[in-house]
Design a protein around this motif. Sequence first.
Motif, PDB file in Angstrom:
ATOM      1  N   VAL A  12       0.844  -1.200   0.000  1.00 50.70           N
ATOM      2  CA  VAL A  12       0.000   0.000   0.000  1.00 50.70           C
ATOM      3  C   VAL A  12       0.876   1.246   0.000  1.00 50.70           C
ATOM      4  O   VAL A  12       0.625   2.213  -0.740  1.00 50.70           O
ATOM      5  CB  VAL A  12      -0.965   0.007   1.206  1.00 50.70           C
ATOM      6  N   ARG A  17      -1.756   4.672  -2.736  1.00 49.13           N
ATOM      7  CA  ARG A  17      -3.067   4.181  -2.354  1.00 49.13           C
ATOM      8  C   ARG A  17      -3.366   2.989  -3.244  1.00 49.13           C
ATOM      9  O   ARG A  17      -2.962   2.947  -4.413  1.00 49.13           O
ATOM     10  CB  ARG A  17      -4.137   5.254  -2.472  1.00 49.13           C
ATOM     11  N   VAL A  59      -9.840   5.668   1.209  1.00 47.28           N
ATOM     12  CA  VAL A  59      -9.824   6.900   0.430  1.00 47.28           C
ATOM     13  C   VAL A  59     -10.787   6.756  -0.729  1.00 47.28           C
ATOM     14  O   VAL A  59     -11.080   5.649  -1.187  1.00 47.28           O
ATOM     15  CB  VAL A  59      -8.403   7.232  -0.090  1.00 47.28           C
ATOM     16  N   TYR A  75      -7.043   2.069  -0.078  1.00 44.98           N
ATOM     17  CA  TYR A  75      -6.431   2.367   1.211  1.00 44.98           C
ATOM     18  C   TYR A  75      -5.137   3.125   1.009  1.00 44.98           C
ATOM     19  O   TYR A  75      -4.449   2.980  -0.010  1.00 44.98           O
ATOM     20  CB  TYR A  75      -6.120   1.066   1.971  1.00 44.98           C
ATOM     21  N   GLN A  76      -4.793   3.918   2.009  1.00 43.83           N
ATOM     22  CA  GLN A  76      -3.469   4.522   2.068  1.00 43.83           C
ATOM     23  C   GLN A  76      -3.005   4.496   3.522  1.00 43.83           C
ATOM     24  O   GLN A  76      -3.822   4.376   4.443  1.00 43.83           O
ATOM     25  CB  GLN A  76      -3.474   5.945   1.527  1.00 43.83           C
TER      26      GLN A  76
END
Length: 202
Positions: A12, A17, A59, A75-76
């Motif tokens: 990740v 992201r 996100v 996701y981040q």
Amino acid sequence: MSATRLLVLGVVRMYGRAHGYQVRRELLTWSADKWANVAPGSIYHALKKMAKEKLLEEVSTDADDEARGPDRTAYQLTPDGETEFQLLLAKSLSEADESTQGSYRLVAAVTFLPTLPRARALSLLHHQVTQLRGRRANAQDLLDHGTDWGQPAHVEELYRLWVTMIDGMLTWLEGLVSRLESGEYVMADDPGTAFGEPGSVH
């Protein structure tokens, strides 16, 4: 701590992201299911668990992102997620752990070794070498004197196995240290893009 946790955070982080599908595809492309015992289903579980722990945050996605895969949740890393990644990486590279899980964590950490500055990586690896040399001395002492303490003679084979395994690990680690000291591999503080650095894949 599982190797999956470190690898998922690392992927990740590398993407900036990423959807669960992207993380899964990346790790399976690396054959991480074989060398780090990463079960494909555990990747999604790790993403959701670390999101609950505030190590990852969901996100929003746009149409271009959605076209890349079936997942709609990306996701981040959060600041805590970056801290967790660095801690897991450091622990896995510096602590000698000859267990099966320890081996999985080490290979996961070596995957993201270039994300560290060269001096930091060397410091962590030197720490593990020191630990292993101590364990090697203990194992040799057992081999030399084990039967003095009433152990059956054939138990010496276990001590020989232990010494041989540690010797193999030390040979590889000392070689890696030597290669890093001679300037091999692009590390985080070198010119160019190091593998695993944020933004190194698009």
